[in-house]
Enzyme design. Structure first.
Site, PDB file in Angstrom:
ATOM      1  N   CYS A   1       0.825  -1.208   0.000  1.00  0.00           N
ATOM      2  CA  CYS A   1       0.000   0.000   0.000  1.00  0.00           C
ATOM      3  C   CYS A   1       0.856   1.254   0.000  1.00  0.00           C
ATOM      4  O   CYS A   1       0.505   2.271  -0.608  1.00  0.00           O
ATOM      5  CB  CYS A   1      -0.946   0.000   1.190  1.00  0.00           C
ATOM      6  SG  CYS A   1      -0.111  -0.014   2.802  1.00  0.00           S
TER       7      CYS A   1
ATOM      8  N   HIS B   1      -1.626   1.979   7.234  1.00  0.00           N
ATOM      9  CA  HIS B   1      -2.049   1.778   5.845  1.00  0.00           C
ATOM     10  C   HIS B   1      -1.854   3.084   5.080  1.00  0.00           C
ATOM     11  O   HIS B   1      -2.016   4.172   5.642  1.00  0.00           O
ATOM     12  CB  HIS B   1      -3.521   1.360   5.820  1.00  0.00           C
ATOM     13  CG  HIS B   1      -4.028   0.913   4.490  1.00  0.00           C
ATOM     14  ND1 HIS B   1      -3.342   0.040   3.680  1.00  0.00           N
ATOM     15  CD2 HIS B   1      -5.178   1.223   3.819  1.00  0.00           C
ATOM     16  CE1 HIS B   1      -4.048  -0.187   2.578  1.00  0.00           C
ATOM     17  NE2 HIS B   1      -5.156   0.534   2.629  1.00  0.00           N
TER      18      HIS B   1
ATOM     19  N   ASN C   1      -8.761   3.711  -1.894  1.00  0.00           N
ATOM     20  CA  ASN C   1      -8.032   2.584  -1.329  1.00  0.00           C
ATOM     21  C   ASN C   1      -7.450   1.752  -2.476  1.00  0.00           C
ATOM     22  O   ASN C   1      -7.738   2.005  -3.650  1.00  0.00           O
ATOM     23  CB  ASN C   1      -8.971   1.740  -0.459  1.00  0.00           C
ATOM     24  CG  ASN C   1      -8.234   0.877   0.537  1.00  0.00           C
ATOM     25  OD1 ASN C   1      -7.010   0.819   0.557  1.00  0.00           O
ATOM     26  ND2 ASN C   1      -8.968   0.175   1.385  1.00  0.00           N
TER      27      ASN C   1
END
Length: 334
Positions: free
Chosen positions: A112, A280, A300
């Site tokens: 990520c 994240h 995302n």
């Protein structure tokens, strides 16, 4: 009788100290508990109840900040700009909406930190070129080849990703199986979720070997395809972040994930219940107000089946889960 009352009192005290049985974060009961609180967001089943929480933790690839971590230059904007109530980078730069609106899939890899970076870089190349240059910067190249960034699929640091862009450069490359860039993402898309046509994700994959060549069949030269730009951080200020986004394009952010976040469905997320899971990284592309609650609009990298077609909203102005504390951007070299 006194003995009986004393026993009841002791039992009650023990029960209170031990607390109720902890609900599994992916259980229907946990999801129902979130929704029964009637906060600013709704939860649903995104992950199969049998998904190990360890697998979800491995998707959260922002590593704890190391000692003597690199500090990017701080960019300060004049604050005389008028800030609109709502802003969406896809609408602000419609000729770049196809780039800005691409939802990627990090698949079974804790990359990520790389995805949030290359997504914002790709958007900014399009924006600052007036849509004359439309490329996707390669998550594969950054994830596999930046040794100072961390440990690839086992996590990394967003600030190091942008520093690498500024010093070394990153080639182009898009989604798995595509050929419109130097190095496409090589880890097969997988289903993080209950409903979907992809195979289950399974265990986190090993970081692919760094290759200083473009994919077979691609008519590009690796060293010539590298794209570079500047790298800087933005102060923990709502207005500074807003001015940066509306001036230069989407930014990378990282934040703390708790056990309730994987079940996000709609609304403005704020931590409701559950323990800390990990860090994240994502891309912030705008902001707005929903039912009186200020939010950031965020992309995302768990594919379009997750959340609100791959997006989520998170509380703005309260540094919710640290979302406003580590904002990074840069200007592409064109």
């Amino acid at each position: 009788m006194k003995c009986f009352l004393l026993s009841v009192a002791i039992f009650a005290t023990v029960a209170l100290s031990c607390g109720a049985e902890k609900l599994h974060p992916l259980s229907d009961e946990f999801i129902d508990a979130i929704n029964n609180k009637h906060t600013t967001w709704k939860a649903r089943r995104n992950f199969d109840v049998n998904t190990p929480m360890s697998s979800i933790k491995q998707l959260l690839g922002v590593l704890p900040r190391k000692e003597n971590a690199r500090k990017l230059p701080l960019k300060i904007h004049p604050e005389d700009a008028d800030i609109p109530e709502t802003f969406d980078a896809r609408e602000a730069w419609p000729d770049c909406a196809d780039i800005i609106g691409t939802i990627r899939d990090q698949a079974a890899c804790g990359s990520c930190w790389a995805f949030g970076a290359v997504e914002a870089m790709s958007d900014r190349i399009c924006i600052h070129s007036d849509a004359q240059t439309k490329v996707l910067i390669s998550a594969e190249d950054l994830n596999d080849c930046c040794s100072d960034c961390g440990d690839g699929c086992n996590g990394g640091w967003p600030d190091e990703a942008w520093w690498y862009w500024s010093q070394t450069g990153i080639v182009t490359g898009g989604l798995y199986g595509t050929t419109d860039g130097c190095k496409a993402y090589s880890i097969t898309p997988c289903e993080h979720h209950v409903d979907g046509d992809l195979p289950a994700c399974g265990d986190i994959q090993r970081t692919p070997t760094c290759k200083s060549t473009c994919d077979e069949g691609v008519d590009l030269v690796y060293k010539q395809d590298r794209r570079t730009g500047s790298a800087y951080s933005i102060a923990q200020s709502v207005k500074q972040i807003q001015i940066e986004i509306m001036t230069n394009g989407p930014v990378e952010a990282d934040y703390d994930v708790y056990e309730d976040f994987p079940s996000y469905s709609s609304g403005v997320y704020q931590h409701t219940q559950g323990d800390y899971e990990g860090g994240h990284a994502v891309k912030i592309l705008g902001w707005g107000v929903e039912d009186g609650t200020d939010y950031w609009l965020v992309a995302n990298s768990w594919n379009e089946d997750w959340g609100d077609n791959g997006y989520f909203k998170i509380l703005r102005g309260e540094n919710e889960c640290g979302i406003e504390a580590d904002i990074i951007g840069g200007i592409p070299d064109l």
